[in-house]
Design a protein around this motif. Structure first.
Motif, PDB file in Angstrom:
ATOM      1  N   GLY A 258       0.694  -1.295  -0.145  1.00 44.08           N
ATOM      2  CA  GLY A 258       0.065  -0.021   0.041  1.00 44.08           C
ATOM      3  C   GLY A 258       0.887   1.112   0.064  1.00 44.08           C
ATOM      4  N   ALA A 259       0.358   2.425   0.863  1.00 44.00           N
ATOM      5  CA  ALA A 259       1.163   3.564   0.863  1.00 44.00           C
ATOM      6  C   ALA A 259       2.384   3.243   1.215  1.00 44.00           C
ATOM      7  CB  ALA A 259       0.243   4.428   1.622  1.00 44.00           C
ATOM      8  N   GLY A 260       3.602   3.876   0.532  1.00 44.44           N
ATOM      9  CA  GLY A 260       4.937   3.427   1.180  1.00 44.44           C
ATOM     10  C   GLY A 260       5.410   2.066   0.506  1.00 44.44           C
ATOM     11  N   SER A 261       4.769   1.518  -0.494  1.00 38.54           N
ATOM     12  CA  SER A 261       5.245   0.033  -0.856  1.00 38.54           C
ATOM     13  C   SER A 261       6.208   0.392  -2.003  1.00 38.54           C
ATOM     14  CB  SER A 261       4.019  -0.831  -1.239  1.00 38.54           C
ATOM     15  OG  SER A 261       3.405  -0.186  -2.165  1.00 38.54           O
ATOM     16  N   ARG A 262       6.835  -0.822  -2.501  1.00 41.99           N
ATOM     17  CA  ARG A 262       7.272  -0.729  -3.761  1.00 41.99           C
ATOM     18  C   ARG A 262       6.562  -1.607  -4.763  1.00 41.99           C
ATOM     19  NH1 ARG A 262      13.389  -2.422  -0.908  1.00 41.99           N
ATOM     20  NH2 ARG A 262      13.529  -0.499   0.247  1.00 41.99           N
ATOM     21  N   PRO A 263       6.760  -1.134  -5.831  1.00 39.78           N
ATOM     22  CA  PRO A 263       5.791  -1.738  -6.997  1.00 39.78           C
ATOM     23  C   PRO A 263       5.843  -3.177  -6.954  1.00 39.78           C
ATOM     24  CG  PRO A 263       7.001   0.033  -7.879  1.00 39.78           C
ATOM     25  CD  PRO A 263       7.668  -0.092  -6.682  1.00 39.78           C
ATOM     26  N   TYR A 264       7.081  -3.843  -6.742  1.00 39.39           N
ATOM     27  CA  TYR A 264       7.055  -5.269  -6.895  1.00 39.39           C
ATOM     28  C   TYR A 264       6.152  -5.897  -6.003  1.00 39.39           C
ATOM     29  CZ  TYR A 264      11.116  -4.805  -3.535  1.00 39.39           C
ATOM     30  OH  TYR A 264      11.747  -4.568  -2.483  1.00 39.39           O
ATOM     31  N   ALA A 265       6.092  -5.341  -4.689  1.00 34.93           N
ATOM     32  CA  ALA A 265       5.193  -5.966  -3.561  1.00 34.93           C
ATOM     33  C   ALA A 265       3.852  -5.941  -4.075  1.00 34.93           C
ATOM     34  CB  ALA A 265       5.333  -5.120  -2.357  1.00 34.93           C
ATOM     35  N   ARG A 266       3.340  -5.043  -4.530  1.00 34.18           N
ATOM     36  CA  ARG A 266       1.846  -5.207  -5.039  1.00 34.18           C
ATOM     37  C   ARG A 266       1.862  -6.055  -6.206  1.00 34.18           C
ATOM     38  NH1 ARG A 266      -0.663   0.290  -7.814  1.00 34.18           N
ATOM     39  NH2 ARG A 266       0.339   1.240  -5.965  1.00 34.18           N
ATOM     40  N   GLN A 267       2.674  -6.316  -7.055  1.00 35.16           N
ATOM     41  CA  GLN A 267       2.690  -7.371  -8.159  1.00 35.16           C
ATOM     42  C   GLN A 267       2.626  -8.606  -7.623  1.00 35.16           C
ATOM     43  OE1 GLN A 267       1.955  -6.064 -11.025  1.00 35.16           O
ATOM     44  NE2 GLN A 267       1.723  -8.220 -11.886  1.00 35.16           N
ATOM     45  N   PHE A 268       3.344  -9.008  -6.399  1.00 35.41           N
ATOM     46  CA  PHE A 268       3.259 -10.398  -5.993  1.00 35.41           C
ATOM     47  C   PHE A 268       1.759 -10.592  -5.393  1.00 35.41           C
ATOM     48  CE2 PHE A 268       7.897 -10.858  -6.404  1.00 35.41           C
ATOM     49  CZ  PHE A 268       8.177 -11.963  -6.392  1.00 35.41           C
ATOM     50  N   PHE A 269       1.219  -9.605  -4.833  1.00 36.07           N
ATOM     51  CA  PHE A 269      -0.066  -9.851  -4.319  1.00 36.07           C
ATOM     52  C   PHE A 269      -1.121 -10.043  -5.511  1.00 36.07           C
ATOM     53  CE2 PHE A 269       1.553  -9.605  -0.413  1.00 36.07           C
ATOM     54  CZ  PHE A 269       0.573  -9.862   0.524  1.00 36.07           C
ATOM     55  N   LEU A 270      -1.143  -9.045  -6.341  1.00 39.21           N
ATOM     56  CA  LEU A 270      -1.694  -9.128  -7.446  1.00 39.21           C
ATOM     57  C   LEU A 270      -1.880 -10.468  -8.381  1.00 39.21           C
ATOM     58  CD1 LEU A 270      -1.422  -5.752  -8.949  1.00 39.21           C
ATOM     59  CD2 LEU A 270      -3.657  -6.466  -7.902  1.00 39.21           C
ATOM     60  N   GLU A 271      -0.908 -11.322  -8.169  1.00 39.15           N
ATOM     61  CA  GLU A 271      -0.613 -12.616  -8.959  1.00 39.15           C
ATOM     62  C   GLU A 271      -1.009 -13.789  -7.964  1.00 39.15           C
ATOM     63  OE1 GLU A 271       3.233 -12.469 -10.587  1.00 39.15           O
ATOM     64  OE2 GLU A 271       2.663 -10.732 -11.854  1.00 39.15           O
ATOM     65  N   SER A 272      -1.476 -13.258  -6.747  1.00 36.17           N
ATOM     66  CA  SER A 272      -1.575 -14.319  -5.854  1.00 36.17           C
ATOM     67  C   SER A 272      -2.811 -15.118  -5.844  1.00 36.17           C
ATOM     68  CB  SER A 272      -1.375 -13.933  -4.381  1.00 36.17           C
ATOM     69  OG  SER A 272      -2.305 -12.933  -4.221  1.00 36.17           O
ATOM     70  N   ASP A 273      -3.156 -16.525  -5.610  1.00 35.67           N
ATOM     71  CA  ASP A 273      -4.235 -17.092  -5.259  1.00 35.67           C
ATOM     72  C   ASP A 273      -4.862 -17.269  -4.066  1.00 35.67           C
ATOM     73  OD1 ASP A 273      -2.381 -19.002  -4.995  1.00 35.67           O
ATOM     74  OD2 ASP A 273      -3.147 -20.389  -6.457  1.00 35.67           O
ATOM     75  N   VAL A 274      -3.747 -17.531  -3.082  1.00 32.46           N
ATOM     76  CA  VAL A 274      -4.196 -17.449  -1.571  1.00 32.46           C
ATOM     77  C   VAL A 274      -3.518 -16.481  -0.960  1.00 32.46           C
ATOM     78  CG1 VAL A 274      -4.093 -18.942   0.280  1.00 32.46           C
ATOM     79  CG2 VAL A 274      -4.816 -19.963  -1.900  1.00 32.46           C
ATOM     80  N   ILE A 275      -4.301 -15.847  -0.153  1.00 29.45           N
ATOM     81  CA  ILE A 275      -3.466 -14.710   1.111  1.00 29.45           C
ATOM     82  C   ILE A 275      -3.618 -15.305   2.333  1.00 29.45           C
ATOM     83  CG2 ILE A 275      -3.336 -12.378   1.813  1.00 29.45           C
ATOM     84  CD1 ILE A 275      -4.455 -11.786  -1.065  1.00 29.45           C
ATOM     85  N   LEU A 276      -2.682 -15.371   3.240  1.00 32.76           N
ATOM     86  CA  LEU A 276      -2.728 -15.912   4.563  1.00 32.76           C
ATOM     87  C   LEU A 276      -2.401 -14.433   5.400  1.00 32.76           C
ATOM     88  CD1 LEU A 276      -2.818 -17.601   6.974  1.00 32.76           C
ATOM     89  CD2 LEU A 276      -0.579 -17.903   6.702  1.00 32.76           C
ATOM     90  N   ALA A 277      -3.479 -14.109   5.679  1.00 32.32           N
ATOM     91  CA  ALA A 277      -3.426 -12.622   6.556  1.00 32.32           C
ATOM     92  C   ALA A 277      -3.694 -12.869   7.971  1.00 32.32           C
ATOM     93  CB  ALA A 277      -4.750 -11.858   6.159  1.00 32.32           C
ATOM     94  N   LEU A 278      -2.540 -12.176   8.661  1.00 31.88           N
ATOM     95  CA  LEU A 278      -2.143 -12.411  10.178  1.00 31.88           C
ATOM     96  C   LEU A 278      -2.111 -11.217  10.960  1.00 31.88           C
ATOM     97  CD1 LEU A 278       0.716 -15.079   9.459  1.00 31.88           C
ATOM     98  CD2 LEU A 278      -1.416 -15.618   9.897  1.00 31.88           C
ATOM     99  N   GLY A 279      -3.088 -10.974  11.831  1.00 29.51           N
ATOM    100  CA  GLY A 279      -3.077  -9.717  12.855  1.00 29.51           C
ATOM    101  C   GLY A 279      -3.223  -8.563  11.957  1.00 29.51           C
ATOM    102  N   THR A 280      -3.982  -8.274  10.861  1.00 31.12           N
ATOM    103  CA  THR A 280      -3.967  -7.350   9.990  1.00 31.12           C
ATOM    104  C   THR A 280      -5.317  -6.879   9.681  1.00 31.12           C
ATOM    105  OG1 THR A 280      -3.091  -6.499   8.013  1.00 31.12           O
ATOM    106  CG2 THR A 280      -3.494  -8.597   8.045  1.00 31.12           C
TER     107      THR A 280
END
Length: 544
Positions: A258-280
């Motif tokens: 998100g805010a303050g991220s680098r472009p490649y971090a966003r891309q890895f999530f956009l290409e994901s099929d499962v997200i394990l969200a922990l304490g967020t």
């Protein structure tokens, strides 16, 4: 048995709970409480220049020490001055125990319009605390103290508020109360079936990823996150508030989203099929507005959080689990190991290599960009990043996104989070230093933000709290001025500032002050300041 009063009882209770620092500003109505603190040399009262500063110091201390922090303020203006810090603690789930004095019961009965400092304190704090109450009867003190203090850390953490009239502080108890530390309740655990489902979802995924929030930090689950990530070759990103909770020197680290991220971090999530969200919470800052700019529409989400109200609140989940993150991860790890996958999910070495290649490409672009820019936020922060050893603790406000994007954080970066308050970082850094006395605490702040709290230089000097404060100065609220220029035809209003010579100002407060005006000065001054254990202020005059 000798009599004791309420003030002595309150302070003795705090001592029994291993409280050693109390932040605040005293007033006539809180003298009895102050005197009780003074009688106990193992307690340290950190008197700030303003109650807001005390609240921010307490926020920093709680985040660093991983335990409730205590504030002491006074009736009326003393209490209202700490409202912003308490609101931030509530929004960011930070445990604070805020105690305020009140006017005498007799004066209070005359009504708020007639009495000094009179107002409805309890109702003011109710919306921004887990509980807000006034001590009405001497006999209630034991149960009130214990229930409020432990409420700060039970379930979703947060602040509480207790106000004690001045006459009740001096009121006697027939005999002293005795306090002993009680065991915390067992954290809620994941059931075995949910652990199995989570393991299956991760094992069957083609491109699973992990999103960690500050709940991982409070739970102490960093090792479990790393173990699961390495077991299944999972790229790990942090929420906007949790930068550094997963160390970014790890080959699977993506930095924050998100805010303050680098472009490649966003891309890895956009290409994901499962997200394990922990304490967020899948916040606005992390998701860039709650849509699908970062979180893909078809990704299956496994969400684990201590607060059941957050489960599935912002995105639909395939599995929602109310549990302590550390406990849940251990069960999931055991379930994954029992299934013994024959090959790492997604080819682990390939995923780590992709992250490193993307990170290197971004760094190469940054180097090209900053080479011809002169002295900018990016160029200064790039140099700072190169000088950090990984043992420092960073605090920021007023330029949070720039710092999050440019720093490879090995430890959590502490900031105001989604509350997005400025004028907080320096005071927060003082609390962080008290909570982590062996860490070099580095506050990186904008000049507009620092000018809101520069008076707390006196607190740092009085209490010998040696932090490094780096001020990136452009004589403006830089982000707001930039957006005014862009959206309002080049007109600006209320965003340009007069900022004095901060190095000279620092020296008046007993700090070492440095001014940087040329790019070639950045590295040697920052390196010297980082290697020192002194109280230092560096005034960096960036290009506008």
């Amino acid at each position: 048995m000798a009599e004791t009063n309420i003030a002595e009882t309150v302070v003795e209770y705090l001592s029994s709970q291993n409280v050693r620092h109390i932040f605040g500003v005293l007033a006539h109505t809180s003298f009895a409480l102050g005197d009780a603190i003074a009688k106990r040399p193992h307690l340290r009262f950190i008197n700030s220049q303003h109650e807001g500063g005390a609240g921010n110091m307490a926020l920093g201390y709680a985040r660093a020490a991983k335990k409730p922090a205590v504030c002491l303020v006074s009736a009326g203006g003393g209490a209202t001055n700490i409202v912003t810090a308490v609101a931030q603690a509530y929004k960011e789930s930070v445990p604070l125990f805020v105690i305020s004095s009140d006017i005498n019961t007799a004066s209070s009965s005359k009504g708020a319009w007639s009495s000094f400092h009179g107002m409805e304190h309890v109702r003011l704090f109710e919306p921004i605390t887990k509980q807000s109450l006034k001590l009405e009867r001497v006999e209630e003190i034991g149960s009130v103290l214990d229930s409020l203090f432990h409420l700060t850390t039970r379930g979703r953490q947060g602040p509480v508020f207790l106000i004690i009239p001045a006459d009740l502080q001096a009121a006697s108890l027939p005999e002293p109360l005795t306090f002993s530390r009680t065991a915390d309740p067992a954290a809620p655990a994941i059931d075995s079936r949910s652990a199995e489902i989570a393991a299956d979802l991760l094992l069957k995924a083609i491109a699973p990823v992990v999103l960690v929030g500050t709940g991982v930090d409070w739970s102490g689950a960093q090792r479990e996150v790393q173990e699961l990530a390495e077991l299944l070759s999972l790229p790990v990103a942090a929420s906007y508030t949790a930068k550094g909770v997963f160390p970014e020197n790890h080959p699977l680290a993506l930095g924050c989203l998100g805010a303050g991220s680098r472009p490649y971090a966003r891309q890895f999530f956009l290409e994901s099929d499962v997200i394990l969200a922990l304490g967020t919470t899948f916040s606005e800052g992390t998701t860039l507005g709650f849509g699908n700019r970062i979180i893909p529409d078809k990704a299956k989400i496994i969400q684990i959080d201590i607060d059941p109200d957050e489960l599935g609140r912002n995105y639909p989940t395939s599995l929602s689990v109310q549990a302590d993150v550390k406990t849940a991860l251990r069960a999931i790890i055991d379930a994954v190991k029992s299934k013994r996958p024959s090959t790492p999910v997604g080819d682990g070495s390939r995923r780590a290599q992709e992250i490193q290649e993307a990170k290197q490409a971004w760094q190469n672009e940054l180097s090209k960009k900053t080479a011809g820019e002169g002295m900018t936020y990016d160029s200064v922060l790039k140099t700072l990043n190169e000088l950090l050893t990984g043992k420092e603790t960073l605090v920021t406000s007023g330029m949070t996104g720039d710092l999050l994007r440019n720093i490879d954080a090995a430890t959590p970066i502490i900031h105001a989070g989604e509350f997005r308050a400025i004028g907080t970082a320096f005071a927060t850094s003082l609390g962080v230093k008290l909570g982590l006395p062996n860490s070099r605490v580095v506050c990186v702040t904008g000049d507009g933000s620092f000018m809101m709290e520069q008076q707390e230089l006196a607190t740092a000097r009085l209490h010998n709290i040696p932090v490094l404060n780096i001020v990136l100065r452009n004589n403006a609220y830089g982000g707001m001025k930039r957006d005014q220029l862009h959206h309002y035809g080049g007109r600006v209003i209320g965003t340009e500032l007069f900022v004095p010579d901060l190095a000279r100002l620092a020296e008046l407060f007993g700090a070492r002050g440095y001014t940087i005006t040329r790019p070639e000065e950045v590295r040697p001054v920052l390196q010297k300041s980082l290697e020192s254990n002194d109280f230092v202020v560096v005034d960096v005059k960036v290009d506008k």
